[in-house]
Design a protein around this motif. Structure first.
Motif, PDB file in Angstrom:
ATOM      1  N   ASP A   7       0.870  -1.224  -0.034  1.00  0.00           N
ATOM      2  CA  ASP A   7       0.035   0.084   0.072  1.00  0.00           C
ATOM      3  C   ASP A   7       0.811   1.303   0.010  1.00  0.00           C
ATOM      4  O   ASP A   7       0.408   2.378   0.340  1.00  0.00           O
ATOM      5  CB  ASP A   7      -0.915   0.143   1.197  1.00  0.00           C
ATOM      6  CG  ASP A   7      -0.264   0.073   2.553  1.00  0.00           C
ATOM      7  OD1 ASP A   7       0.982  -0.025   2.352  1.00  0.00           O
ATOM      8  OD2 ASP A   7      -0.510   0.137   3.657  1.00  0.00           O
ATOM      9  N   GLY A   8       2.006   1.195  -0.153  1.00  0.00           N
ATOM     10  CA  GLY A   8       3.035   2.348  -0.156  1.00  0.00           C
ATOM     11  C   GLY A   8       3.746   2.422   1.136  1.00  0.00           C
ATOM     12  O   GLY A   8       4.444   3.597   1.358  1.00  0.00           O
ATOM     13  N   SER A   9       3.285   1.866   2.087  1.00  0.00           N
ATOM     14  CA  SER A   9       3.579   2.168   3.625  1.00  0.00           C
ATOM     15  C   SER A   9       5.152   1.544   3.669  1.00  0.00           C
ATOM     16  O   SER A   9       5.540   0.682   3.109  1.00  0.00           O
ATOM     17  CB  SER A   9       2.799   1.813   4.501  1.00  0.00           C
ATOM     18  OG  SER A   9       2.596   0.316   4.469  1.00  0.00           O
ATOM     19  N   ALA A  10       5.812   2.062   5.117  1.00  0.00           N
ATOM     20  CA  ALA A  10       7.079   1.495   5.159  1.00  0.00           C
ATOM     21  C   ALA A  10       6.974   0.034   5.747  1.00  0.00           C
ATOM     22  O   ALA A  10       7.604  -0.936   5.553  1.00  0.00           O
ATOM     23  CB  ALA A  10       7.515   2.138   6.504  1.00  0.00           C
ATOM     24  N   ALA A  11       5.467  -0.285   6.383  1.00  0.00           N
ATOM     25  CA  ALA A  11       5.395  -1.820   6.589  1.00  0.00           C
ATOM     26  C   ALA A  11       5.336  -2.620   5.321  1.00  0.00           C
ATOM     27  O   ALA A  11       5.787  -3.753   5.397  1.00  0.00           O
ATOM     28  CB  ALA A  11       4.121  -1.755   7.351  1.00  0.00           C
ATOM     29  N   ALA A  12       4.659  -1.837   4.316  1.00  0.00           N
ATOM     30  CA  ALA A  12       4.500  -2.815   3.042  1.00  0.00           C
ATOM     31  C   ALA A  12       6.039  -2.790   2.452  1.00  0.00           C
ATOM     32  O   ALA A  12       6.150  -3.918   1.942  1.00  0.00           O
ATOM     33  CB  ALA A  12       3.832  -1.987   2.096  1.00  0.00           C
ATOM     34  N   ARG A  13       6.854  -1.991   2.721  1.00  0.00           N
ATOM     35  CA  ARG A  13       8.218  -2.283   2.104  1.00  0.00           C
ATOM     36  C   ARG A  13       9.047  -3.317   2.933  1.00  0.00           C
ATOM     37  O   ARG A  13       9.700  -4.311   2.337  1.00  0.00           O
ATOM     38  CB  ARG A  13       9.003  -1.006   2.184  1.00  0.00           C
ATOM     39  CG  ARG A  13      10.465  -1.216   1.867  1.00  0.00           C
ATOM     40  CD  ARG A  13      11.283   0.121   2.177  1.00  0.00           C
ATOM     41  NE  ARG A  13      12.710   0.021   1.591  1.00  0.00           N
ATOM     42  CZ  ARG A  13      13.174   0.391   0.451  1.00  0.00           C
ATOM     43  NH1 ARG A  13      12.315   0.878  -0.260  1.00  0.00           N
ATOM     44  NH2 ARG A  13      14.331   0.081  -0.057  1.00  0.00           N
ATOM     45  N   ALA A  14       8.842  -3.415   4.150  1.00  0.00           N
ATOM     46  CA  ALA A  14       9.434  -4.482   5.059  1.00  0.00           C
ATOM     47  C   ALA A  14       8.731  -5.870   4.495  1.00  0.00           C
ATOM     48  O   ALA A  14       9.360  -6.791   4.613  1.00  0.00           O
ATOM     49  CB  ALA A  14       8.987  -4.157   6.738  1.00  0.00           C
ATOM     50  N   ALA A  15       7.441  -5.777   4.273  1.00  0.00           N
ATOM     51  CA  ALA A  15       6.579  -7.060   3.755  1.00  0.00           C
ATOM     52  C   ALA A  15       7.206  -7.582   2.448  1.00  0.00           C
ATOM     53  O   ALA A  15       7.427  -8.927   2.331  1.00  0.00           O
ATOM     54  CB  ALA A  15       5.295  -6.778   3.699  1.00  0.00           C
ATOM     55  N   VAL A  16       7.655  -6.630   1.546  1.00  0.00           N
ATOM     56  CA  VAL A  16       8.098  -6.893   0.473  1.00  0.00           C
ATOM     57  C   VAL A  16       9.456  -7.512   0.527  1.00  0.00           C
ATOM     58  O   VAL A  16      10.280  -8.524  -0.251  1.00  0.00           O
ATOM     59  CB  VAL A  16       8.140  -5.611  -0.597  1.00  0.00           C
ATOM     60  CG1 VAL A  16       9.140  -5.904  -1.831  1.00  0.00           C
ATOM     61  CG2 VAL A  16       6.522  -5.172  -1.075  1.00  0.00           C
ATOM     62  N   GLU A  17      10.319  -6.946   1.445  1.00  0.00           N
ATOM     63  CA  GLU A  17      11.727  -7.352   1.596  1.00  0.00           C
ATOM     64  C   GLU A  17      11.587  -8.673   2.206  1.00  0.00           C
ATOM     65  O   GLU A  17      12.491  -9.598   1.744  1.00  0.00           O
ATOM     66  CB  GLU A  17      12.438  -6.386   2.601  1.00  0.00           C
ATOM     67  CG  GLU A  17      12.610  -5.087   1.823  1.00  0.00           C
ATOM     68  CD  GLU A  17      13.268  -4.235   2.831  1.00  0.00           C
ATOM     69  OE1 GLU A  17      13.807  -3.172   2.257  1.00  0.00           O
ATOM     70  OE2 GLU A  17      13.333  -4.361   3.969  1.00  0.00           O
ATOM     71  N   TRP A  18      10.697  -9.097   3.149  1.00  0.00           N
ATOM     72  CA  TRP A  18      10.549 -10.215   3.745  1.00  0.00           C
ATOM     73  C   TRP A  18      10.321 -11.454   2.576  1.00  0.00           C
ATOM     74  O   TRP A  18      10.677 -12.510   2.316  1.00  0.00           O
ATOM     75  CB  TRP A  18       9.424 -10.326   4.627  1.00  0.00           C
ATOM     76  CG  TRP A  18       9.354 -11.715   5.347  1.00  0.00           C
ATOM     77  CD1 TRP A  18       8.618 -12.882   5.124  1.00  0.00           C
ATOM     78  CD2 TRP A  18       9.983 -12.147   6.776  1.00  0.00           C
ATOM     79  NE1 TRP A  18       8.495 -13.887   5.882  1.00  0.00           N
ATOM     80  CE2 TRP A  18       9.353 -13.312   6.925  1.00  0.00           C
ATOM     81  CE3 TRP A  18      10.587 -11.573   7.793  1.00  0.00           C
ATOM     82  CZ2 TRP A  18       9.576 -14.256   7.934  1.00  0.00           C
ATOM     83  CZ3 TRP A  18      10.889 -12.222   8.914  1.00  0.00           C
ATOM     84  CH2 TRP A  18      10.320 -13.613   9.189  1.00  0.00           C
ATOM     85  N   ALA A  19       9.120 -11.023   1.889  1.00  0.00           N
ATOM     86  CA  ALA A  19       8.548 -11.714   0.781  1.00  0.00           C
ATOM     87  C   ALA A  19       9.644 -12.229  -0.276  1.00  0.00           C
ATOM     88  O   ALA A  19       9.802 -13.302  -0.884  1.00  0.00           O
ATOM     89  CB  ALA A  19       7.425 -11.268   0.119  1.00  0.00           C
ATOM     90  N   ALA A  20      10.507 -11.231  -0.682  1.00  0.00           N
ATOM     91  CA  ALA A  20      11.511 -11.454  -1.568  1.00  0.00           C
ATOM     92  C   ALA A  20      12.596 -12.519  -1.121  1.00  0.00           C
ATOM     93  O   ALA A  20      13.001 -13.511  -2.082  1.00  0.00           O
ATOM     94  CB  ALA A  20      12.113 -10.058  -1.950  1.00  0.00           C
ATOM     95  N   ASP A  21      12.875 -11.993   0.064  1.00  0.00           N
ATOM     96  CA  ASP A  21      14.017 -13.243   0.685  1.00  0.00           C
ATOM     97  C   ASP A  21      13.471 -14.791   0.581  1.00  0.00           C
ATOM     98  O   ASP A  21      14.030 -15.657   0.354  1.00  0.00           O
ATOM     99  CB  ASP A  21      14.305 -12.672   2.063  1.00  0.00           C
ATOM    100  CG  ASP A  21      15.164 -11.505   1.976  1.00  0.00           C
ATOM    101  OD1 ASP A  21      15.541 -11.178   0.941  1.00  0.00           O
ATOM    102  OD2 ASP A  21      15.131 -10.918   3.177  1.00  0.00           O
ATOM    103  N   ASP A  22      12.049 -14.801   1.143  1.00  0.00           N
ATOM    104  CA  ASP A  22      11.390 -16.157   1.125  1.00  0.00           C
ATOM    105  C   ASP A  22      11.315 -16.614  -0.315  1.00  0.00           C
ATOM    106  O   ASP A  22      11.372 -18.006  -0.533  1.00  0.00           O
ATOM    107  CB  ASP A  22      10.113 -16.131   2.085  1.00  0.00           C
ATOM    108  CG  ASP A  22      10.261 -16.532   3.245  1.00  0.00           C
ATOM    109  OD1 ASP A  22      11.376 -16.873   3.819  1.00  0.00           O
ATOM    110  OD2 ASP A  22       9.241 -16.556   3.995  1.00  0.00           O
TER     111      ASP A  22
END
Length: 288
Positions: A7-22
């Motif tokens: 959604d463009g938030s800092a939390a969403a960025r953290a989620a994308v980084e987690w998801a990319a690693d997984d």
């Protein structure tokens, strides 16, 4: 496939980084999803002709930024994006349940929390609770705040059927990450146990709790012999025990029944409590 809501938030960025690693660890593609929810703007006395295009343009910008984060983080993974219309909770759950027509539900769904709007909420958004309670896939809720890597995963162990898929997910994550796995069982005596006329052999009770953990873990150890497992039994409320353990963990894994349309309500007091109080990411896993 891993599905992540943004959604463009800092939390969403953290989620994308987690998801990319997984996605890299699991060797699966990553789908980044943004929901365009027009319902707040569909009020009769306000003109809405310009809103659809504006919302879609914003959605595509959010997705482009998220895709760039994922590809910068893990250049080797396959990344796709989707802008979809509808309430974020419903959109994300449907994407999770139908990620791939050939193989069924997504391998994992990732959501950020403590963001603004869309997929995140003030503490634990209703979207997080809704998706965690209803999606057939494991749902990981990632905190926006930076968290140091501890090299440890914690999984809650009990005697319920929901424990088995949670254990399987936790062992797989520990194997992929090369992390220690802490299998934690917290128990409390029932209220009537404190009645003076009822005698309890506390040593026998404790031994029974340890056997419960041992029996649950033993079967998974045969499949993942490389995982270093630490078994622990505490006399404490499960939410308190798992919340404290989360301070020294990268991920806490809990099981959930998540039944039907009331899944978010029936998420379970332990699952919901851990989601609210954990200091690290939390994975809610239900049986398929």
């Amino acid at each position: 496939m891993i599905v992540v809501g943004v959604d463009g938030s800092a939390a969403a960025r953290a989620a994308v980084e987690w998801a990319a690693d997984d996605a890299l660890r699991m060797r699966v593609p990553l789908r980044i999803v943004h929901a365009v929810d027009r319902s707040p703007y569909q009020i009769g006395k306000f003109p809405t002709a310009d809103w659809p295009d504006a919302l879609l343009r914003q959605g595509h910008r959010v997705l482009a930024d998220a895709a760039a984060v994922a590809r910068d983080r893990q250049p080797e993974i396959d990344v796709t994006t989707r802008v979809l219309e509808g309430p974020p909770a419903l959109v994300l759950r449907e994407q999770a349940d139908m990620a791939d027509d050939a193989s069924g539900p997504a391998d994992e769904v990732v959501i950020g929390t403590r963001g603004h709007g869309g997929f995140a909420g003030a503490l634990l958004g209703s979207v997080s609770a809704h998706v965690a309670g209803q999606a057939r896939s494991p749902v990981v809720v990632v905190r926006a705040e930076p968290h140091p890597v501890r090299g440890r995963i914690v999984v809650g162990v009990d005697d319920s059927p929901e424990c088995e898929p949670a254990l399987a997910y936790a062992f797989r994550q520990a194997s992929l990450r090369g992390s220690e796995l802490r299998a934690l069982h917290a128990w409390q005596l029932p209220v009537h146990a404190f009645a003076p006329e009822i005698a309890y052999d506390m040593d026998e009770v404790r031994q029974a709790q340890y056997r419960l953990v041992r029996d649950r873990v033993e079967a998974m150890e045969k499949e993942y012999p490389q995982v270093n497992v630490v078994e622990e039994v505490q006399s404490a409320h499960p939410v308190d025990a798992l919340g404290a353990a989360s301070e020294e963990a990268d991920l806490v894994v809990v099981g959930s029944h998540g039944r039907g349309t009331l899944g978010s309500v029936l998420l379970g007091s332990v699952s919901r409590g851990v989601l609210h109080h954990a200091h690290c990411a939390v994975a809610v896993v239900r049986g398929r």
